[in-house]
Design a protein around this motif. Structure first.
Motif, PDB file in Angstrom:
ATOM      1  N   GLU A   1       0.821  -1.208   0.000  1.00 49.67           N
ATOM      2  CA  GLU A   1       0.000   0.000   0.000  1.00 49.67           C
ATOM      3  C   GLU A   1       0.857   1.261   0.000  1.00 49.67           C
ATOM      4  O   GLU A   1       0.396   2.339  -0.366  1.00 49.67           O
TER       5      GLU A   1
ATOM      6  N   ARG B   1      -6.325   0.699   0.888  1.00 51.43           N
ATOM      7  CA  ARG B   1      -5.847   2.080   0.813  1.00 51.43           C
ATOM      8  C   ARG B   1      -4.511   2.106   0.103  1.00 51.43           C
ATOM      9  O   ARG B   1      -3.824   1.084  -0.015  1.00 51.43           O
ATOM     10  N   LYS B   2      -4.131   3.290  -0.364  1.00 52.88           N
ATOM     11  CA  LYS B   2      -2.853   3.453  -1.052  1.00 52.88           C
ATOM     12  C   LYS B   2      -2.237   4.795  -0.685  1.00 52.88           C
ATOM     13  O   LYS B   2      -2.959   5.767  -0.432  1.00 52.88           O
TER      14      LYS B   2
ATOM     15  N   VAL C   1      -0.619   8.064  -1.768  1.00 54.00           N
ATOM     16  CA  VAL C   1      -0.661   8.876  -2.991  1.00 54.00           C
ATOM     17  C   VAL C   1       0.063  10.194  -2.763  1.00 54.00           C
ATOM     18  O   VAL C   1       0.264  10.639  -1.631  1.00 54.00           O
TER      19      VAL C   1
ATOM     20  N   TYR D   1      -2.259   8.439   2.848  1.00 57.07           N
ATOM     21  CA  TYR D   1      -3.025   7.247   2.509  1.00 57.07           C
ATOM     22  C   TYR D   1      -4.485   7.629   2.306  1.00 57.07           C
ATOM     23  O   TYR D   1      -5.079   8.322   3.135  1.00 57.07           O
ATOM     24  N   VAL D   2      -5.044   7.164   1.190  1.00 58.18           N
ATOM     25  CA  VAL D   2      -6.469   7.379   0.916  1.00 58.18           C
ATOM     26  C   VAL D   2      -7.103   6.052   0.543  1.00 58.18           C
ATOM     27  O   VAL D   2      -6.402   5.093   0.189  1.00 58.18           O
ATOM     28  N   GLU D   3      -8.402   5.987   0.626  1.00 59.65           N
ATOM     29  CA  GLU D   3      -9.112   4.783   0.189  1.00 59.65           C
ATOM     30  C   GLU D   3      -8.737   4.492  -1.255  1.00 59.65           C
ATOM     31  O   GLU D   3      -8.646   5.403  -2.087  1.00 59.65           O
ATOM     32  N   ALA D   4      -8.494   3.226  -1.556  1.00 60.45           N
ATOM     33  CA  ALA D   4      -7.972   2.830  -2.862  1.00 60.45           C
ATOM     34  C   ALA D   4      -8.802   3.351  -4.023  1.00 60.45           C
ATOM     35  O   ALA D   4      -8.260   3.706  -5.077  1.00 60.45           O
TER      36      ALA D   4
ATOM     37  N   HIS E   1     -10.064   6.098  -4.435  1.00 63.01           N
ATOM     38  CA  HIS E   1      -9.817   7.520  -4.697  1.00 63.01           C
ATOM     39  C   HIS E   1      -8.338   7.819  -4.929  1.00 63.01           C
ATOM     40  O   HIS E   1      -7.912   8.967  -4.786  1.00 63.01           O
ATOM     41  N   SER E   2      -7.572   6.796  -5.305  1.00 59.91           N
ATOM     42  CA  SER E   2      -6.125   6.950  -5.441  1.00 59.91           C
ATOM     43  C   SER E   2      -5.670   7.227  -6.869  1.00 59.91           C
ATOM     44  O   SER E   2      -4.470   7.372  -7.120  1.00 59.91           O
TER      45      SER E   2
ATOM     46  N   THR F   1      -7.688  12.696  -9.480  1.00 62.98           N
ATOM     47  CA  THR F   1      -8.828  12.779  -8.567  1.00 62.98           C
ATOM     48  C   THR F   1      -8.777  14.089  -7.780  1.00 62.98           C
ATOM     49  O   THR F   1      -7.751  14.434  -7.184  1.00 62.98           O
TER      50      THR F   1
ATOM     51  N   VAL G   1      -4.861  14.592  -6.687  1.00 59.83           N
ATOM     52  CA  VAL G   1      -3.977  13.430  -6.629  1.00 59.83           C
ATOM     53  C   VAL G   1      -3.112  13.425  -7.884  1.00 59.83           C
ATOM     54  O   VAL G   1      -3.614  13.594  -8.998  1.00 59.83           O
TER      55      VAL G   1
END
Length: 362
Positions: A251, A281-282, A284, A327-330, A332-333, A337, A352
């Motif tokens: 992640e 999550r990832k 970004v 880190y954001v929910e995947a 929204h990565s 965005t 992003v």
């Protein structure tokens, strides 16, 4: 509080000294922005002797390091370095590191804040004919970074620095001192890291000779403040901010050093499971579209809902904008965005972006 062999030099130059990882370190000498721009346009010299160095000897050293780290150590040959990390059984990150193959042994360079923890972790998992040595206090480390770093340092050695590939090293004499010379660094610029015995006389000799050799190129001493803004522009992770025991390398965008196919290593089973289940999550990068500077811990939002938090944030002297990572929910990565960052109770627009923020030159 510990001090590096260069402490008196920093004091003599009027550096602002701060506590960092148990050391008294220079955060800046003039201004962070000036020092940052010097590294991007000319050459800067950093004292990074607070970093930790471990030597790993023994008949089973390769097998041991292969199991302790996530990259494939069998791809290392003498004279080459490798970026890697160590993980806990649940996939959380113990530390990120650089591993050097010195022929008859390995040298592992770890983060200053993790020296004691990392060495204990390695000892706890040591099996077979392996001799671990913490030589951190015996090693001085300077980073000379920037587009003019090569011609500046070339004045001080007969070794052809242009022939040492990136993430390789040579052992030769520079400034009259035997040292390990490695084209690695934390800035994204062409540069070298110099490892040599940490005698005070060595420190003063090497520092002064590098400054003299770099005078025609506009060399400046650079502190930890600019080191942080430089690394963030390149999207490099900082342990304790962007990666730690609660994050995993997949992640964190470190899948490229996570060799799940190499065989068993500590954390592999957990990472395989996370990969199969899909990342939630990832990490970004994002660029702030308004006049504002994001900082660690700030909320990242989408349509008013919290989707993550900033792990690192700063004003980019190169882009003249606020930038950060988090880190954001995947879902929204994806680069492009539109998001918001809550800066001092005000929601500011951000986007992003694909990392790094600047093109790497190293």
């Amino acid at each position: 509080m510990k001090r590096t062999p260069f402490y008196n030099i920093h004091r003599g130059l009027g550096a602002k000294i701060v506590e960092f990882a148990g050391f008294e370190m220079p955060v800046q000498y003039s201004s962070i922005i000036e020092e940052h721009r010097t590294v991007r346009s000319a050459v800067g010299i950093f004292d990074v002797s607070h970093m930790g160095e471990f030597e790993i000897w023994g008949r089973d050293a390769t097998e041991f390091v292969q199991r302790a780290t996530i990259n494939d150590v069998t791809k290392l040959v003498p004279g080459k370095a490798q970026y890697s990390a160590m993980c806990y059984p649940d996939g959380g990150i113990v530390d990120d590191l650089i591993l050097y193959h010195l022929g008859d042994h390995y040298m592992m360079v770890v983060n200053a804040s993790n020296i004691e923890k990392d060495f204990s972790w390695l000892r706890e998992h040591c099996v077979g004919d392996v001799d671990l040595r913490d030589v951190s206090d015996e090693v001085a480390l300077l980073a000379v970074q920037g587009p003019s770093s090569l011609p500046a340092l070339q004045k001080l050695t007969r070794a052809d620095l242009s022939r040492i590939p990136y993430y390789h090293f040579a052992r030769d004499t520079l400034a009259g001192i035997e040292m390990l010379i490695s084209p690695t660094g934390y800035t994204g610029e062409i540069g070298f890291e110099l490892f040599f015995p940490a005698h005070p006389s060595n420190a003063e000799t090497v520092w002064q000779r590098i400054l003299e050799a770099g005078k025609d190129f506009g060399i400046r001493p650079v502190g930890l403040g600019a080191r942080d803004t430089l690394r963030l522009e390149m999207g490099y992770c900082l342990y304790g901010n962007d990666i730690d025991a609660t994050t995993n390398p997949l992640e964190a965008g470190l899948g490229w050093i996570t060799k799940l196919e190499k065989g068993d290593f500590i954390g592999r089973s957990a990472l395989l499971k996370k990969k199969q289940e899909g990342l939630r999550r990832k990490l970004v990068g994002f660029r702030v579209e308004e006049k504002a500077v994001p900082r660690h811990g700030y909320e990242i939002r989408l349509n008013g809902s919290v989707i993550g938090r900033v792990t690192s944030g700063t004003f980019s002297p190169s882009l003249e904008k606020g930038i950060g990572m988090g880190y954001v929910e995947a879902a929204h990565s994806v680069p492009g965005t539109a998001i918001e960052v809550l800066v001092r109770s005000k929601s500011v627009r951000a986007t992003v972006v694909k990392l790094p923020f600047l093109e790497r030159k190293d």
